[in-house]
Design a protein around this motif. Structure first.
Motif, mmCIF file in Angstrom:
data_model
loop_
_atom_site.group_PDB
_atom_site.id
_atom_site.type_symbol
_atom_site.label_atom_id
_atom_site.label_comp_id
_atom_site.label_asym_id
_atom_site.label_seq_id
_atom_site.Cartn_x
_atom_site.Cartn_y
_atom_site.Cartn_z
ATOM 1 N N ARG A 192 29.980 8.193 -16.816
ATOM 2 C CA ARG A 192 30.516 6.846 -16.942
ATOM 3 C C ARG A 192 29.505 6.019 -17.707
ATOM 4 O O ARG A 192 28.555 5.477 -17.158
ATOM 5 C CB ARG A 192 30.799 6.219 -15.580
ATOM 6 N N GLY A 193 29.700 5.921 -18.992
ATOM 7 C CA GLY A 193 28.813 5.153 -19.859
ATOM 8 C C GLY A 193 29.253 3.707 -20.015
ATOM 9 O O GLY A 193 28.542 2.900 -20.584
ATOM 10 N N TRP A 194 30.424 3.382 -19.519
ATOM 11 C CA TRP A 194 30.983 2.043 -19.583
ATOM 12 C C TRP A 194 31.474 1.686 -18.192
ATOM 13 O O TRP A 194 31.723 2.554 -17.372
ATOM 14 C CB TRP A 194 32.141 2.000 -20.579
ATOM 15 N N ARG A 195 31.639 0.429 -17.926
ATOM 16 C CA ARG A 195 32.008 -0.015 -16.572
ATOM 17 C C ARG A 195 33.292 0.640 -16.065
ATOM 18 O O ARG A 195 33.339 1.120 -14.943
ATOM 19 C CB ARG A 195 32.154 -1.531 -16.559
ATOM 20 N N HIS A 196 34.326 0.678 -16.865
ATOM 21 C CA HIS A 196 35.619 1.189 -16.409
ATOM 22 C C HIS A 196 35.980 2.556 -16.981
ATOM 23 O O HIS A 196 36.883 3.211 -16.466
ATOM 24 C CB HIS A 196 36.738 0.204 -16.764
ATOM 25 N N LEU A 197 35.336 2.982 -18.040
ATOM 26 C CA LEU A 197 35.726 4.219 -18.722
ATOM 27 C C LEU A 197 34.753 5.350 -18.409
ATOM 28 O O LEU A 197 33.540 5.169 -18.453
ATOM 29 C CB LEU A 197 35.782 3.990 -20.230
ATOM 30 N N GLU A 198 35.313 6.509 -18.138
ATOM 31 C CA GLU A 198 34.532 7.680 -17.737
ATOM 32 C C GLU A 198 35.045 8.889 -18.521
ATOM 33 O O GLU A 198 36.250 9.052 -18.702
ATOM 34 C CB GLU A 198 34.779 7.871 -16.238
ATOM 35 N N ALA A 220 38.671 15.013 -20.718
ATOM 36 C CA ALA A 220 39.559 13.896 -20.395
ATOM 37 C C ALA A 220 38.777 12.589 -20.329
ATOM 38 O O ALA A 220 37.558 12.576 -20.200
ATOM 39 C CB ALA A 220 40.248 14.150 -19.059
ATOM 40 N N ALA A 221 39.538 11.498 -20.383
ATOM 41 C CA ALA A 221 39.000 10.159 -20.174
ATOM 42 C C ALA A 221 39.715 9.565 -18.965
ATOM 43 O O ALA A 221 40.921 9.749 -18.796
ATOM 44 C CB ALA A 221 39.214 9.285 -21.399
ATOM 45 N N ARG A 222 38.942 8.893 -18.121
ATOM 46 C CA ARG A 222 39.489 8.206 -16.946
ATOM 47 C C ARG A 222 39.244 6.716 -17.097
ATOM 48 O O ARG A 222 38.139 6.303 -17.442
ATOM 49 C CB ARG A 222 38.767 8.633 -15.671
ATOM 50 N N TYR A 223 40.252 5.933 -16.784
ATOM 51 C CA TYR A 223 40.072 4.490 -16.699
ATOM 52 C C TYR A 223 40.064 4.120 -15.230
ATOM 53 O O TYR A 223 41.055 4.288 -14.535
ATOM 54 C CB TYR A 223 41.163 3.716 -17.442
ATOM 55 N N ARG A 224 38.916 3.642 -14.731
ATOM 56 C CA ARG A 224 38.751 3.264 -13.319
ATOM 57 C C ARG A 224 39.021 1.767 -13.175
ATOM 58 O O ARG A 224 38.415 0.955 -13.872
ATOM 59 C CB ARG A 224 37.344 3.592 -12.841
ATOM 60 N N PHE A 225 39.905 1.411 -12.253
ATOM 61 C CA PHE A 225 40.300 0.018 -12.095
ATOM 62 C C PHE A 225 39.325 -0.790 -11.237
ATOM 63 O O PHE A 225 39.155 -1.984 -11.474
ATOM 64 C CB PHE A 225 41.720 -0.066 -11.526
ATOM 65 N N ASN A 226 38.695 -0.189 -10.235
ATOM 66 C CA ASN A 226 37.752 -0.887 -9.353
ATOM 67 C C ASN A 226 36.467 -0.068 -9.212
ATOM 68 O O ASN A 226 36.151 0.402 -8.121
ATOM 69 C CB ASN A 226 38.369 -1.105 -7.966
ATOM 70 N N PRO A 227 35.706 0.114 -10.263
ATOM 71 C CA PRO A 227 34.591 1.066 -10.223
ATOM 72 C C PRO A 227 33.468 0.734 -9.246
ATOM 73 O O PRO A 227 32.721 1.624 -8.865
ATOM 74 C CB PRO A 227 34.078 1.079 -11.658
#
Length: 148
Positions: free
Chosen positions: A23-29, A57-64
């Motif tokens: 997870r290099g970004w707050r919401h994207l993994e 794959a890429a994951r978008y986390r809504f409440n990381p």
């Protein structure tokens, strides 16, 4: 994992997977996962087939940063479905590209987390198929993660 097509019966596979996520970004993994297992017959015995997958794959986390978190996932990779006693050449010929979409839910405690995920797969043809089967399937996974 269950796979099926309009031309044949559904196949059920039991197995395991391992994933490495960044997870290099707050919401994207980003996720790289590998899994595999054996065909499970209706009577509970192992079948003749084995499955292996690799997915980026890429994951978008809504409440990381919250204890309860959910995500959406999209990715692509390769799936091999072949007899479990097949040769390297037979497995290489059985590679099918796939796309995956999914959603998951996680409960996190400091560095440890439990998660559940549903994924849908759409598989493409092997290199040698002239009339490709329309294969698709899905899986439900339960797992644990350690964050460091």
């Amino acid at each position: 994992t269950e796979l099926g097509s309009e031309h044949g019966p559904t196949m059920t596979f039991g197995g395991a997977a391992v994933a490495v996520r960044y997870r290099g970004w707050r919401h994207l993994e980003l996720e790289l996962s590998f899994g595999g297992g054996r065909e499970r017959l209706a009577d509970g015995h192992d079948g003749d087939l084995a499955i292996g997958t690799g997915t980026l794959a890429a994951r978008y986390r809504f409440n990381p940063t919250r204890p309860w978190n959910w995500w959406l996932l999209a990715g692509a990779g390769s799936t091999v479905i072949a007899p479990h006693v097949s040769t390297e050449m037979e497995r290489a010929a059985a590679h099918r590209p796939h796309v995956a979409i999914g959603a998951g839910l996680e409960r996190r405690w400091d560095r440890f987390a439990l998660h559940f995920e549903l994924r849908a797969l759409s598989l493409g043809p092997t290199v040698d198929e002239r009339a490709p089967l329309q294969l698709g399937g899905g899986n439900f996974a339960a797992g644990a993660s350690y964050y460091f």
